[in-house]
Design a protein around this motif. Structure first.
Motif, PDB file in Angstrom:
ATOM      1  N   LYS A  41      18.472 -14.471 -12.352  1.00  0.00           N
ATOM      2  CA  LYS A  41      18.422 -14.312 -13.805  1.00  0.00           C
ATOM      3  C   LYS A  41      17.029 -14.741 -14.252  1.00  0.00           C
ATOM      4  O   LYS A  41      16.389 -15.563 -13.588  1.00  0.00           O
ATOM      5  CB  LYS A  41      19.467 -15.197 -14.469  1.00  0.00           C
ATOM      6  CG  LYS A  41      20.887 -14.849 -14.098  1.00  0.00           C
ATOM      7  CD  LYS A  41      21.858 -15.842 -14.695  1.00  0.00           C
ATOM      8  CE  LYS A  41      23.032 -15.978 -13.749  1.00  0.00           C
ATOM      9  NZ  LYS A  41      23.698 -17.209 -13.799  1.00  0.00           N
ATOM     10  N   LYS A  43      13.900 -16.652 -15.795  1.00  0.00           N
ATOM     11  CA  LYS A  43      13.624 -18.054 -16.110  1.00  0.00           C
ATOM     12  C   LYS A  43      13.542 -18.193 -17.626  1.00  0.00           C
ATOM     13  O   LYS A  43      13.263 -17.220 -18.338  1.00  0.00           O
ATOM     14  CB  LYS A  43      12.282 -18.481 -15.499  1.00  0.00           C
ATOM     15  CG  LYS A  43      12.263 -18.485 -13.991  1.00  0.00           C
ATOM     16  CD  LYS A  43      10.881 -18.827 -13.496  1.00  0.00           C
ATOM     17  CE  LYS A  43      10.785 -18.723 -11.996  1.00  0.00           C
ATOM     18  NZ  LYS A  43       9.416 -18.933 -11.506  1.00  0.00           N
ATOM     19  N   GLU A  44      13.774 -19.396 -18.109  1.00  0.00           N
ATOM     20  CA  GLU A  44      13.703 -19.643 -19.543  1.00  0.00           C
ATOM     21  C   GLU A  44      12.330 -19.245 -20.076  1.00  0.00           C
ATOM     22  O   GLU A  44      11.303 -19.609 -19.507  1.00  0.00           O
ATOM     23  CB  GLU A  44      13.976 -21.112 -19.845  1.00  0.00           C
ATOM     24  CG  GLU A  44      14.134 -21.386 -21.321  1.00  0.00           C
ATOM     25  CD  GLU A  44      14.569 -22.798 -21.605  1.00  0.00           C
ATOM     26  OE1 GLU A  44      14.244 -23.275 -22.688  1.00  0.00           O
ATOM     27  OE2 GLU A  44      15.228 -23.420 -20.738  1.00  0.00           O
ATOM     28  N   GLY A  45      12.322 -18.458 -21.138  1.00  0.00           N
ATOM     29  CA  GLY A  45      11.071 -18.003 -21.739  1.00  0.00           C
ATOM     30  C   GLY A  45      10.611 -16.641 -21.247  1.00  0.00           C
ATOM     31  O   GLY A  45       9.728 -16.036 -21.844  1.00  0.00           O
ATOM     32  N   ASP A  46      11.197 -16.145 -20.145  1.00  0.00           N
ATOM     33  CA  ASP A  46      10.871 -14.812 -19.634  1.00  0.00           C
ATOM     34  C   ASP A  46      11.921 -13.819 -20.110  1.00  0.00           C
ATOM     35  O   ASP A  46      13.087 -14.170 -20.300  1.00  0.00           O
ATOM     36  CB  ASP A  46      10.812 -14.794 -18.097  1.00  0.00           C
ATOM     37  CG  ASP A  46       9.560 -15.439 -17.547  1.00  0.00           C
ATOM     38  OD1 ASP A  46       8.585 -15.604 -18.302  1.00  0.00           O
ATOM     39  OD2 ASP A  46       9.569 -15.788 -16.353  1.00  0.00           O
ATOM     40  N   CYS A  47      11.502 -12.556 -20.259  1.00  0.00           N
ATOM     41  CA  CYS A  47      12.415 -11.553 -20.803  1.00  0.00           C
ATOM     42  C   CYS A  47      13.256 -10.871 -19.740  1.00  0.00           C
ATOM     43  O   CYS A  47      14.304 -10.314 -20.046  1.00  0.00           O
ATOM     44  CB  CYS A  47      11.640 -10.508 -21.600  1.00  0.00           C
ATOM     45  SG  CYS A  47      10.464  -9.574 -20.617  1.00  0.00           S
ATOM     46  N   SER A  52       9.891 -12.931 -14.219  1.00  0.00           N
ATOM     47  CA  SER A  52      10.117 -14.218 -13.556  1.00  0.00           C
ATOM     48  C   SER A  52       9.824 -14.201 -12.061  1.00  0.00           C
ATOM     49  O   SER A  52       9.265 -15.152 -11.533  1.00  0.00           O
ATOM     50  CB  SER A  52      11.572 -14.663 -13.755  1.00  0.00           C
ATOM     51  OG  SER A  52      11.835 -14.954 -15.103  1.00  0.00           O
TER      52      SER A  52
END
Length: 68
Positions: A41, A43-47, A52
């Motif tokens: 999935k 990473k936080e902040g990536d779309c 990622s």
């Protein structure tokens, strides 16, 4: 700048790498590793998973646009 549509995605669990063609009309939020079946999935902040774990960011980001 020409948009690249292929990116080598690397599994964080087993290190398996595979070149995939990125979709141009949607973000890919999940990617199942062909080797170990782990589902990646973003990473936080990536779309998306390509931003990622790929060698090339997704087409909208390459175009300096927001992704999805």
């Amino acid at each position: 700048m020409e948009i690249q549509l292929k990116s080598e995605i690397t599994c964080t669990s087993c290190g398996y790498k595979k070149v995939e063609e990125m979709p141009t009309n949607a973000c890919q939020f999940f990617y199942e590793c062909n080797n170990c079946k782990t589902v990646l999935k973003p990473k936080e902040g990536d779309c998306c998973v390509y931003c990622s774990y790929g060698t090339v960011p997704c087409p909208p980001i390459q175009n300096n646009k927001s992704c999805c």
